[in-house]
Design an enzyme around this catalytic site. Sequence first.
Site, PDB file in Angstrom:
ATOM      1  CE  LYS A 157      -4.005   1.880   2.510  1.00 23.76           C
ATOM      2  NZ  LYS A 157      -4.965   2.038   1.438  1.00 23.76           N
TER       3      LYS A 157
HETATM    4  C1  LIG Z   1      -6.552   0.141  -3.842  1.00 19.72           C
HETATM    5  C2  LIG Z   1      -7.254  -0.380  -2.639  1.00 19.72           C
HETATM    6  N1  LIG Z   1      -7.810  -1.596  -2.688  1.00 19.72           N
HETATM    7  C3  LIG Z   1      -8.458  -2.112  -1.623  1.00 19.72           C
HETATM    8  C4  LIG Z   1      -8.598  -1.397  -0.448  1.00 19.72           C
HETATM    9  C5  LIG Z   1      -9.320  -1.996   0.714  1.00 19.72           C
HETATM   10  O1  LIG Z   1      -8.407  -2.391   1.705  1.00 19.72           O
HETATM   11  P1  LIG Z   1      -8.806  -2.379   3.240  1.00 19.72           P
HETATM   12  O2  LIG Z   1     -10.034  -3.204   3.365  1.00 19.72           O
HETATM   13  O3  LIG Z   1      -7.649  -2.980   3.941  1.00 19.72           O
HETATM   14  O4  LIG Z   1      -9.046  -0.974   3.620  1.00 19.72           O
HETATM   15  C6  LIG Z   1      -8.033  -0.119  -0.362  1.00 19.72           C
HETATM   16  C7  LIG Z   1      -8.131   0.649   0.877  1.00 19.72           C
HETATM   17  O5  LIG Z   1      -7.219   0.696   1.623  1.00 19.72           O
HETATM   18  C8  LIG Z   1      -7.352   0.397  -1.470  1.00 19.72           C
HETATM   19  O6  LIG Z   1      -6.812   1.616  -1.429  1.00 19.72           O
END
Ligand SMILES: Cc1ncc(COP(=O)(O)O)c(C=O)c1O
Length: 314
Positions: A157
């Site tokens: 991330k």
């Molecule tokens: C590109 C992306 N995909 C998926 C998610 C969902 O991830 P999470 O459930 O850990 O927030 C996020 C959010 O953080 C994101 O930015």
Amino acid sequence: MPIQKTARIWHNGKFIAWDDAKLHVMSHVVNYGSSVFEGVRCYGLPSGPAIFRAAEHMQRLLDSSKIYRIDVAFTREELVQGMVDLVAGNGVWPCYIRPIVLRGYGEAGVNPFNSPTEVYICNYPWGKYLAKGDEGVDVCVSSWTRIAPNTLPAMAKSGANYMNSQLIKMEAIVNGYVEGIALDAGGYVSEGSGENLFVVRQGTLYTAPLANSVLPGITRDSVLRLAGDLKIPVVEQMIPREMLYIADEVFFTGTAAEVTPIRSVDKILVDKGTIGPITKALQKEFYGIVEGRQPDRHNWFTAVPVGAKQAVGV
Ligand SMILES: Cc1ncc(COP(=O)(O)O)c(C=O)c1O
């Protein structure tokens, strides 16, 4: 929504005033996008503030750092404690928590090794991201492809990944949609600009595997576990674009989006455009837990011990 500031920010293990959390313009991160971060929610349960899946978020932060060869001087447990202390100290909840690891001010070249690592954790009040109430959202398939394998790692991330997300999001907004769904480099369904995606067809729940350039979402994992509890058949497989148009139900998951139903894709209604039974059942479980109506049977919460009164903003 403008950011509502809180009193303090956690910086490398110490608290600083919100207004003192400043970076030099020549910091590595400003020039080259060298940051990894998290988005975490702290809910206001009847028992008090509690951080949702704190350890899993901090593990993902450390995983993202490891992929980018960033040494973080704090353990997962210390980072979790940092979030707990921050929420308790600021006295602000429910809230969004934003931990960030970045390459700071050191050298101007691309080589990041000589720029210091800085770790920040901020928190601030935040409400619904995509949808208010029970309506689904209208989305499009983006003309932008999700980051391809072996370019920018989708399992990290990183701040830089969100340049791709911004293109997807802006295109959706200027064309009158709430969000865009990106396809991966092979043309298969990947994810939203900031959400994972689920499709229901004939009673089975489908989601794309991590190899389709998706972030390993913590909410995605939570929903997969809840589907297991409810004995809903789940298949992680590549999803062709046209599946979106003939699905019985489609929804997003994410820390910000929580469980957000999708009403239409490219102006094609998902079934009749109403929220379907599997989405409803999963929403009931998810919101039941995060709003404290159901016991935390998976031990997803880290309680924040607080004596102070709740105060939103400063
Ligand atoms: C590109 C992306 N995909 C998926 C998610 C969902 O991830 P999470 O459930 O850990 O927030 C996020 C959010 O953080 C994101 O930015």
